[in-house]
Design a protein around this motif. Sequence first.
Motif, PDB file in Angstrom:
ATOM      1  N   UNK A 103      38.364  28.862  22.129  1.00  0.00           N
ATOM      2  CA  UNK A 103      39.731  28.580  22.585  1.00  0.00           C
ATOM      3  C   UNK A 103      40.479  29.875  22.860  1.00  0.00           C
ATOM      4  N   UNK A 104      40.358  30.846  21.973  1.00  0.00           N
ATOM      5  CA  UNK A 104      41.033  32.132  22.154  1.00  0.00           C
ATOM      6  C   UNK A 104      40.556  32.835  23.423  1.00  0.00           C
ATOM      7  N   UNK A 105      39.253  32.810  23.660  1.00  0.00           N
ATOM      8  CA  UNK A 105      38.694  33.458  24.855  1.00  0.00           C
ATOM      9  C   UNK A 105      39.192  32.778  26.119  1.00  0.00           C
ATOM     10  N   UNK A 106      39.274  31.451  26.099  1.00  0.00           N
ATOM     11  CA  UNK A 106      39.774  30.715  27.261  1.00  0.00           C
ATOM     12  C   UNK A 106      41.222  31.095  27.549  1.00  0.00           C
ATOM     13  N   UNK A 107      42.009  31.311  26.513  1.00  0.00           N
ATOM     14  CA  UNK A 107      43.398  31.724  26.686  1.00  0.00           C
ATOM     15  C   UNK A 107      43.461  33.120  27.310  1.00  0.00           C
ATOM     16  N   UNK A 108      42.620  34.024  26.856  1.00  0.00           N
ATOM     17  CA  UNK A 108      42.579  35.376  27.437  1.00  0.00           C
ATOM     18  C   UNK A 108      42.238  35.306  28.920  1.00  0.00           C
TER      19      UNK A 108
ATOM     20  N   UNK B 291      49.989  37.032  39.849  1.00  0.00           N
ATOM     21  CA  UNK B 291      51.389  37.454  39.909  1.00  0.00           C
ATOM     22  C   UNK B 291      51.560  38.948  40.192  1.00  0.00           C
ATOM     23  N   UNK B 292      50.593  39.745  39.771  1.00  0.00           N
ATOM     24  CA  UNK B 292      50.748  41.196  39.865  1.00  0.00           C
ATOM     25  C   UNK B 292      49.862  41.812  40.945  1.00  0.00           C
ATOM     26  N   UNK B 293      48.584  41.526  40.881  1.00  0.00           N
ATOM     27  CA  UNK B 293      47.637  42.223  41.749  1.00  0.00           C
ATOM     28  C   UNK B 293      47.609  41.694  43.175  1.00  0.00           C
ATOM     29  N   UNK B 294      47.361  40.398  43.345  1.00  0.00           N
ATOM     30  CA  UNK B 294      47.145  39.869  44.693  1.00  0.00           C
ATOM     31  C   UNK B 294      48.343  40.036  45.614  1.00  0.00           C
ATOM     32  N   UNK B 295      49.582  39.835  45.148  1.00  0.00           N
ATOM     33  CA  UNK B 295      50.707  40.086  46.060  1.00  0.00           C
ATOM     34  C   UNK B 295      50.806  41.558  46.469  1.00  0.00           C
TER      35      UNK B 295
ATOM     36  N   UNK C 158      43.905  35.540  34.660  1.00  0.00           N
ATOM     37  CA  UNK C 158      43.964  34.936  35.994  1.00  0.00           C
ATOM     38  C   UNK C 158      45.405  34.901  36.500  1.00  0.00           C
ATOM     39  N   UNK C 159      46.318  34.549  35.617  1.00  0.00           N
ATOM     40  CA  UNK C 159      47.723  34.492  36.025  1.00  0.00           C
ATOM     41  C   UNK C 159      48.280  35.879  36.288  1.00  0.00           C
ATOM     42  N   UNK C 160      47.848  36.846  35.494  1.00  0.00           N
ATOM     43  CA  UNK C 160      48.264  38.229  35.694  1.00  0.00           C
ATOM     44  C   UNK C 160      47.842  38.704  37.088  1.00  0.00           C
TER      45      UNK C 160
END
Length: 215
Positions: free
Chosen positions: A68-73, A83-87, A78-80
């Motif tokens: 569960x912890x790894x899935x959260x990481x 929001x940060x890299x792809x734009x 993915x969200x980082x």
Amino acid sequence: MANPRQRSAGSSSRTLAKGQQTKATIVEAALGLATHIGLEGLSIGAIAELTGMSKSGVFAHFGSREELQISVVHEYHDRFEQEVFYPAIEAPRGIPRLRALFDNWMQRSSLEIDSGCIYISGAVEFDDRTGPVRDALVESVSTWHAAMRRTIVQSRECGDLRADVDENQLLFEIHGLILALHYEARFLRSEGSMERAKTGFNNILACYATKPLDA
């Protein structure tokens, strides 16, 4: 009329989709909790209570707390990136892209001041430990660092930064601004922290750029 095999395939597909949706719901809840209490605060029982599921139901999707912890990481990473890299890669190579990366990073940091950053809290929790969770955190941060480092190298190659710029040193200094921002804004609650971080970034660029930033 569908034959039994077709009906079975359709039922299996719906079951799989429902399972994936349920798993995504669990990860969403776990991520929200982890940003406030850290990865170590996660447990199958806590997530079951938060989602209104049974412990066995949560366990069916995540066979262990560690999984569960790894899935959260991974979800946080993915969200980082989204929001940060792809734009930022839409900006031209060189200082414009480097600045876009930092600005996006700053924007995300500003939203995390009232919750927390998994990368930073995770480093505190797992810096002196070994295992898959720490490995997942290190891999995620290293992937992000590699993207920043590549952008610095491209900025040097296109002539925006001096030829003698050490990409590892510049990355260290930029990352240091983000860490200082979290400490000042989240822990000390210092006013003007965001502005000081922006000023710090401009000061760093002024040291390494081949021409004045306002030119």
